[in-house]
Design an enzyme around this catalytic site. Structure first.
Site, PDB file in Angstrom:
ATOM      1  N   ASN A  13      -8.578  10.040  21.293  1.00 56.29           N
ATOM      2  CA  ASN A  13      -8.498  10.813  22.613  1.00 56.29           C
ATOM      3  C   ASN A  13      -9.560  10.373  23.565  1.00 56.29           C
ATOM      4  OD1 ASN A  13      -9.075  13.412  24.162  1.00 56.29           O
ATOM      5  ND2 ASN A  13      -8.034  14.539  22.581  1.00 56.29           N
ATOM      6  N   HIS A  16     -12.617  12.732  26.878  1.00 54.24           N
ATOM      7  CA  HIS A  16     -14.048  12.729  27.047  1.00 54.24           C
ATOM      8  C   HIS A  16     -14.552  11.856  27.873  1.00 54.24           C
ATOM      9  CE1 HIS A  16     -13.718  15.581  23.720  1.00 54.24           C
ATOM     10  NE2 HIS A  16     -12.974  15.037  23.035  1.00 54.24           N
ATOM     11  N   HIS A  49      -5.402  14.989  26.753  1.00 54.50           N
ATOM     12  CA  HIS A  49      -4.797  16.504  27.117  1.00 54.50           C
ATOM     13  C   HIS A  49      -4.922  16.896  28.232  1.00 54.50           C
ATOM     14  CE1 HIS A  49      -6.000  20.969  25.457  1.00 54.50           C
ATOM     15  NE2 HIS A  49      -5.013  20.773  26.377  1.00 54.50           N
ATOM     16  N   ARG A  51      -5.003  19.384  30.868  1.00 54.09           N
ATOM     17  CA  ARG A  51      -5.059  21.088  30.878  1.00 54.09           C
ATOM     18  C   ARG A  51      -4.761  21.651  32.121  1.00 54.09           C
ATOM     19  NH1 ARG A  51      -8.607  23.945  27.788  1.00 54.09           N
ATOM     20  NH2 ARG A  51      -9.345  22.741  25.843  1.00 54.09           N
ATOM     21  N   ARG A  55      -9.660  20.002  34.020  1.00 49.28           N
ATOM     22  CA  ARG A  55     -10.898  19.907  34.077  1.00 49.28           C
ATOM     23  C   ARG A  55     -11.457  18.624  33.547  1.00 49.28           C
ATOM     24  NH1 ARG A  55     -12.716  23.100  28.531  1.00 49.28           N
ATOM     25  NH2 ARG A  55     -11.353  24.958  29.793  1.00 49.28           N
ATOM     26  N   GLU A  76      -1.245  15.859  24.691  1.00 45.35           N
ATOM     27  CA  GLU A  76      -1.499  17.354  24.310  1.00 45.35           C
ATOM     28  C   GLU A  76      -1.525  18.308  25.504  1.00 45.35           C
ATOM     29  OE1 GLU A  76      -5.424  17.561  22.928  1.00 45.35           O
ATOM     30  OE2 GLU A  76      -4.991  16.273  21.177  1.00 45.35           O
ATOM     31  N   THR A 107     -10.232  22.977  22.636  1.00 44.39           N
ATOM     32  CA  THR A 107      -9.118  23.822  21.647  1.00 44.39           C
ATOM     33  C   THR A 107      -9.601  24.545  20.463  1.00 44.39           C
ATOM     34  OG1 THR A 107      -7.723  22.044  22.184  1.00 44.39           O
ATOM     35  CG2 THR A 107      -6.754  23.611  20.852  1.00 44.39           C
ATOM     36  N   GLU A 158       0.078  18.728  13.383  1.00 45.24           N
ATOM     37  CA  GLU A 158      -1.272  18.493  13.332  1.00 45.24           C
ATOM     38  C   GLU A 158      -2.218  19.371  12.602  1.00 45.24           C
ATOM     39  OE1 GLU A 158      -2.882  16.190  16.684  1.00 45.24           O
ATOM     40  OE2 GLU A 158      -4.944  16.737  16.256  1.00 45.24           O
ATOM     41  N   HIS A 198      -9.629  17.050  15.041  1.00 44.30           N
ATOM     42  CA  HIS A 198     -10.493  18.268  15.670  1.00 44.30           C
ATOM     43  C   HIS A 198     -11.465  18.069  14.911  1.00 44.30           C
ATOM     44  CE1 HIS A 198     -12.213  21.215  18.357  1.00 44.30           C
ATOM     45  NE2 HIS A 198     -10.902  20.926  19.161  1.00 44.30           N
TER      46      HIS A 198
END
Ligand code: PXP
Length: 252
Positions: A13, A16, A49, A51, A55, A76, A107, A158, A198
């Site tokens: 992912n 970040h 992801h 959003r 962000r 995502e 999440t 998931e 996660h």
């Protein structure tokens, strides 16, 4: 090993990296560069992801990812009209539906499959099928909620490993793992592919790999956190070398 006998797939992912970029409002670090390096290091898919509030990652990241990486992309997203439109137009290999709250840092829980949600899901899944997009649901290890997953249109679950990772090393770890383990069996019996993600780290991952029928893990924060620390030595050395070069540093 996954049930197929192949190693468990690794999704990296890269949100970040985008978070760091957005902190400065500049163009680096570029999540796309991170995606290419992750591919070279052995990632099986890139997770992004997007959003609703953008962000971190945004549609430009998604478009560039689709145009330049050969790895499968797992988008995502929350199931909103806007995001559904984006998914259908960029057609990633997979979409993972997650709940989204504006105020959350990340999440916080799995999907709540209400009758209304299931209606939207069914129609979205049909459109995904036409585009060849596989649908995954981010779910808590809750037998009742898992039991509500429709028998057509969804390919994968998931399981949310956040509570397990928080309990890791404490007396509650065993209970959280037992919930995941029972859920893993249920997901498999429902004919769905099993993923987990996660809060996973080098330390709490080995136990997760013993989940029955596990085919995939998706990891972000801990990989990027370690990458930042491991990269500091090299990044500082580069600047130090420049200062030591004939024209660098010293009094003039
Ligand atoms: N899977 C899902 C569905 C997520 O929402 C996230 C966080 O974006 C992850 C995996 C990765 O979690 P982490 O960053 O804690 O490794």
């Amino acid at each position: 090993m996954a049930p197929s006998g192949f190693p468990v797939r690794l999704g990296v992912n890269i949100d970040h990296v985008a978070t760091l970029r957005q902190a400065r409002g500049v163009f680096e670090p570029d999540p796309l560069a991170a995606a290419h390096l992750a591919r070279l290091a052995g990632a099986d898919q890139i997770v992004l992801h997007v959003r609703e509030d953008r962000r971190h990652a945004n549609e430009t990241d998604l478009r560039r990812l689709r145009e330049t990486t050969s790895l499968p992309v797992n988008l995502e997203m929350a199931l909103t009209e806007e995001m559904a439109g984006m998914a259908l137009s960029f057609a990633p290999e997979r979409v993972t539906l997650v709940p989204e709250k504006r105020t959350e840092r990340t999440t916080e829980g799995g999907l709540v499959l209400t009758p209304d949600y299931l209606k939207s899901l069914t129609s979205f899944a049909e459109r995904c099928k036409e585009k060849g997009i596989r649908v995954s649901l981010f779910m808590d290890p809750d037998p009742v909620m898992l039991g509500r997953i429709p028998s057509v249109g969804v390919d994968q679950v998931e399981l949310h490993t956040g509570p397990y990772s928080q309990a890791f090393g404490s007396p509650g770890e065993g209970e959280e793992f037992a919930r995941l383990s029972a859920a893993a069996t249920q997901v498999y019996r429902q004919g769905l592919i099993l993923a987990a993600g996660h809060g996973l780290t080098l330390f709490n991952l080995p136990r997760i790999l013993s989940l029955p029928h596990l085919a995939e893990v998706n990891i972000g924060h801990s990989i990027i956190a370690r990458a930042v620390l491991f990269g500091i030595r090299e990044a500082v050395s580069e600047v130090r070398s420049l200062l030591l070069a004939p024209c660098g540093g010293g009094s003039r």
